[in-house]
Scaffold this motif. Structure first.
Motif, PDB file in Angstrom:
ATOM      1  N   LEU A  14      24.589  45.799   0.878  1.00 45.73           N
ATOM      2  CA  LEU A  14      25.861  46.396   0.470  1.00 45.73           C
ATOM      3  C   LEU A  14      25.627  47.604  -0.432  1.00 45.73           C
ATOM      4  O   LEU A  14      26.341  48.599  -0.360  1.00 45.73           O
ATOM      5  CB  LEU A  14      26.722  45.365  -0.262  1.00 45.73           C
ATOM      6  CG  LEU A  14      27.289  44.244   0.589  1.00 45.73           C
ATOM      7  CD1 LEU A  14      28.010  43.237  -0.291  1.00 45.73           C
ATOM      8  CD2 LEU A  14      28.227  44.782   1.631  1.00 45.73           C
ATOM      9  N   LEU A  15      24.610  47.499  -1.297  1.00 43.72           N
ATOM     10  CA  LEU A  15      24.355  48.579  -2.237  1.00 43.72           C
ATOM     11  C   LEU A  15      23.603  49.746  -1.603  1.00 43.72           C
ATOM     12  O   LEU A  15      23.895  50.902  -1.888  1.00 43.72           O
ATOM     13  CB  LEU A  15      23.557  48.045  -3.433  1.00 43.72           C
ATOM     14  CG  LEU A  15      24.284  47.049  -4.320  1.00 43.72           C
ATOM     15  CD1 LEU A  15      23.341  46.540  -5.393  1.00 43.72           C
ATOM     16  CD2 LEU A  15      25.508  47.658  -4.934  1.00 43.72           C
ATOM     17  N   PHE A  16      22.614  49.432  -0.765  1.00 45.19           N
ATOM     18  CA  PHE A  16      21.720  50.477  -0.276  1.00 45.19           C
ATOM     19  C   PHE A  16      21.733  50.651   1.240  1.00 45.19           C
ATOM     20  O   PHE A  16      20.935  51.430   1.766  1.00 45.19           O
ATOM     21  CB  PHE A  16      20.290  50.172  -0.729  1.00 45.19           C
ATOM     22  CG  PHE A  16      20.160  50.017  -2.210  1.00 45.19           C
ATOM     23  CD1 PHE A  16      20.312  51.105  -3.053  1.00 45.19           C
ATOM     24  CD2 PHE A  16      19.915  48.781  -2.763  1.00 45.19           C
ATOM     25  CE1 PHE A  16      20.201  50.966  -4.409  1.00 45.19           C
ATOM     26  CE2 PHE A  16      19.793  48.629  -4.131  1.00 45.19           C
ATOM     27  CZ  PHE A  16      19.941  49.720  -4.956  1.00 45.19           C
ATOM     28  N   GLY A  17      22.551  49.930   1.959  1.00 44.02           N
ATOM     29  CA  GLY A  17      22.625  50.081   3.405  1.00 44.02           C
ATOM     30  C   GLY A  17      21.397  49.500   4.095  1.00 44.02           C
ATOM     31  O   GLY A  17      20.875  48.459   3.710  1.00 44.02           O
ATOM     32  N   GLN A  18      20.905  50.175   5.105  1.00 45.75           N
ATOM     33  CA  GLN A  18      19.779  49.675   5.893  1.00 45.75           C
ATOM     34  C   GLN A  18      18.433  50.100   5.341  1.00 45.75           C
ATOM     35  O   GLN A  18      17.394  49.745   5.890  1.00 45.75           O
ATOM     36  CB  GLN A  18      19.927  50.156   7.340  1.00 45.75           C
ATOM     37  CG  GLN A  18      21.121  49.577   8.053  1.00 45.75           C
ATOM     38  CD  GLN A  18      21.051  48.074   8.143  1.00 45.75           C
ATOM     39  OE1 GLN A  18      20.008  47.511   8.453  1.00 45.75           O
ATOM     40  NE2 GLN A  18      22.151  47.408   7.865  1.00 45.75           N
ATOM     41  N   ILE A  19      18.407  50.844   4.269  1.00 42.09           N
ATOM     42  CA  ILE A  19      17.145  51.332   3.715  1.00 42.09           C
ATOM     43  C   ILE A  19      16.214  50.182   3.328  1.00 42.09           C
ATOM     44  O   ILE A  19      15.035  50.213   3.673  1.00 42.09           O
ATOM     45  CB  ILE A  19      17.408  52.286   2.534  1.00 42.09           C
ATOM     46  CG1 ILE A  19      18.101  53.544   3.053  1.00 42.09           C
ATOM     47  CG2 ILE A  19      16.119  52.641   1.821  1.00 42.09           C
ATOM     48  CD1 ILE A  19      18.574  54.469   1.966  1.00 42.09           C
ATOM     49  N   PRO A  20      16.659  49.130   2.631  1.00 40.76           N
ATOM     50  CA  PRO A  20      15.742  48.032   2.301  1.00 40.76           C
ATOM     51  C   PRO A  20      15.151  47.360   3.532  1.00 40.76           C
ATOM     52  O   PRO A  20      13.972  47.001   3.541  1.00 40.76           O
ATOM     53  CB  PRO A  20      16.607  47.057   1.508  1.00 40.76           C
ATOM     54  CG  PRO A  20      17.713  47.884   0.972  1.00 40.76           C
ATOM     55  CD  PRO A  20      17.956  48.936   1.992  1.00 40.76           C
TER      56      PRO A  20
END
Length: 67
Positions: free
Chosen positions: A42-48
């Motif tokens: 939710l905070l960083f999208g698909q980056i993690p």
């Protein structure tokens, strides 16, 4: 949407909510919590997820080289 229609809609939703038993409302709430994506997405999208995937492939390559 006119104001009287909006008030009617809100009262219908409220009445529907109050008519459902407490156990059913709790079940629905728990199901919604379980289906929620992780907070990091939710905070960083698909980056993690992308970083995790990239690091796992690098780890696999390193393990293959050690053998």
């Amino acid at each position: 949407m006119k104001s009287d229609e909006y008030v009617r809609f809100l009262t219908e939703q409220f009445v529907r909510y109050m008519e459902t038993p407490r156990e059913e409302r709790q079940k629905v709430r728990l199901q919604q919590k379980e289906n929620r994506p992780p907070i990091r997405n939710l905070l960083f999208g698909q980056i993690p997820d992308a970083i995790e995937s990239y690091t796992s492939t690098i780890r696999e390559r390193i393990k293959k080289r050690r053998k």
